[in-house]
Design a protein around this motif. Structure first.
Motif, PDB file in Angstrom:
ATOM      1  N   ASP A 310     -26.100 -26.039  -9.503  1.00 37.80           N
ATOM      2  CA  ASP A 310     -25.132 -26.223  -8.426  1.00 37.80           C
ATOM      3  C   ASP A 310     -23.882 -26.967  -8.860  1.00 37.80           C
ATOM      4  N   HIS A 311     -23.987 -27.802  -9.891  1.00 39.49           N
ATOM      5  CA  HIS A 311     -22.763 -28.463 -10.364  1.00 39.49           C
ATOM      6  C   HIS A 311     -21.801 -27.457 -10.972  1.00 39.49           C
ATOM      7  N   ASP A 314     -20.203 -25.723  -8.037  1.00 39.76           N
ATOM      8  CA  ASP A 314     -19.243 -26.625  -7.399  1.00 39.76           C
ATOM      9  C   ASP A 314     -17.960 -26.761  -8.203  1.00 39.76           C
TER      10      ASP A 314
END
Length: 327
Positions: A310-311, A314
């Motif tokens: 998810d980083h 993002d």
């Protein structure tokens, strides 16, 4: 084959001066390229990008280069022309980045051929740095693209493509990680005999940017521009076969995943299969790994796709499909 200059090729009458077409004069009869079966695609939403870049991210999503076709001694030769240069691009409203890219676009042109064709790539280096084109797949050693092509030189890569599948290409000058993170990569699609079923076909290349040369990515993207498909979703038709040619060119991260929301996809590993080997909603890929994914959406609406790290999502590797009804 030693590198030659573009002027030498022009003097010898070997290439044209056009920026988008290349052909070797007098070496066979020109023919029209065969095209794979493709479904209709929705008209794009009338929403221009806020960024001023030399390429349209949504346009190249479905853009394929079939080359200039010649028949030489009874066989098909596809001639492509690729130029490497430094081009400034806007990654977002705050970050301007001096990229190294092929043909003023990112990723480089999606080359397309049929199994059994001969491929001829006229590679011009218009950049101050040495660059190459290293193609994955089977070819002679002298065509492997590991010897630098210097500024102002042209090298002709030529080989047969006898195995259908997906084959990334990229610069192979050390440090390769820097040349990839600056944008020198693309994809060759070799279609199988008879082709694949008709579909709305899309090319998605995941990549990262190391902005401060510390061997860690600061920002990520599909097809060059972070969040391009989040801010302007990819429009697809309801109940239509979607075929994604998916490639990971992310350096410095050992592996990433691709995840599709609210759906499952069939996986054709490396494009080397005519039948899917897996049905899932997430797949893990290392650098230069690639697959064909196929799916369709039964419901209207907007659906995310992104790495499940998810980083990374993002930091720009985020997109949306907007499923619309046929009119």
């Amino acid at each position: 084959m030693p590198p030659v200059t573009r002027r030498q090729l022009l003097t010898a009458g070997l290439i044209t001066t056009g920026s988008t077409l290349a052909a070797l004069a007098g070496l066979g009869q020109l023919t029209q390229p065969s095209r794979p079966k493709r479904d209709l695609v929705p008209p794009p939403e009338d929403q221009p990008s806020a960024l001023d870049n030399p390429f349209n991210t949504h346009q190249i999503l479905r853009e394929f280069d079939f080359g200039t076709i010649r028949v030489e001694q009874g066989r098909t030769v596809r001639v492509f022309e690729i130029t490497a240069k430094s081009v400034p691009i806007q990654l977002n409203s705050a970050i301007s980045f001096m990229s190294w890219i092929y043909n003023d676009r990112l990723p480089g042109p999606t080359l397309r051929a049929n199994e059994g064709d001969r491929v001829r790539i006229l590679f011009h280096n218009a950049d101050a740095h040495g660059h190459t084109i290293h193609l994955h797949g089977v070819h002679p050693a002298e065509m492997d693209g590991v010897k630098p092509v210097r500024h102002g030189e042209t090298f002709v890569y030529e080989f047969d493509v006898n195995q259908y599948g997906l084959y990334p290409y990229h610069c192979h000058i050390s440090p390769v990680t820097r040349h990839l993170s600056k944008g020198l990569y693309g994809l060759l699609i070799v279609d199988p005999p008879g082709g694949r079923p008709a579909a709305d076909e899309l090319v998605l290349v995941m990549a990262g940017y190391d902005l401060d040369d510390d061997q860690h990515n600061n920002i990520y993207a599909f097809n060059g521009i972070p969040n391009a498909f989040r801010d302007r979703p990819i429009r697809i038709y309801q109940n239509q076969r979607i075929r994604i040619y998916l490639v990971s060119m992310i350096e410095f991260d050992s592996a990433v995943t691709f995840h599709l929301h609210a759906n499952l996809f069939d996986v054709f590993p490396t494009g080397r299969s005519l039948q899917p080997t897996l049905n899932t909603d997430v797949i893990t890929m290392g650098t230069a790994e690639r697959h064909i994914l196929e799916f369709s959406y039964p419901y209207l609406g907007k659906y995310m796709f992104h790495p499940h790290q998810d980083h990374i999502a993002d930091l720009g590797c985020m997109g949306m499909f907007e499923v619309v009804a046929r009119s």
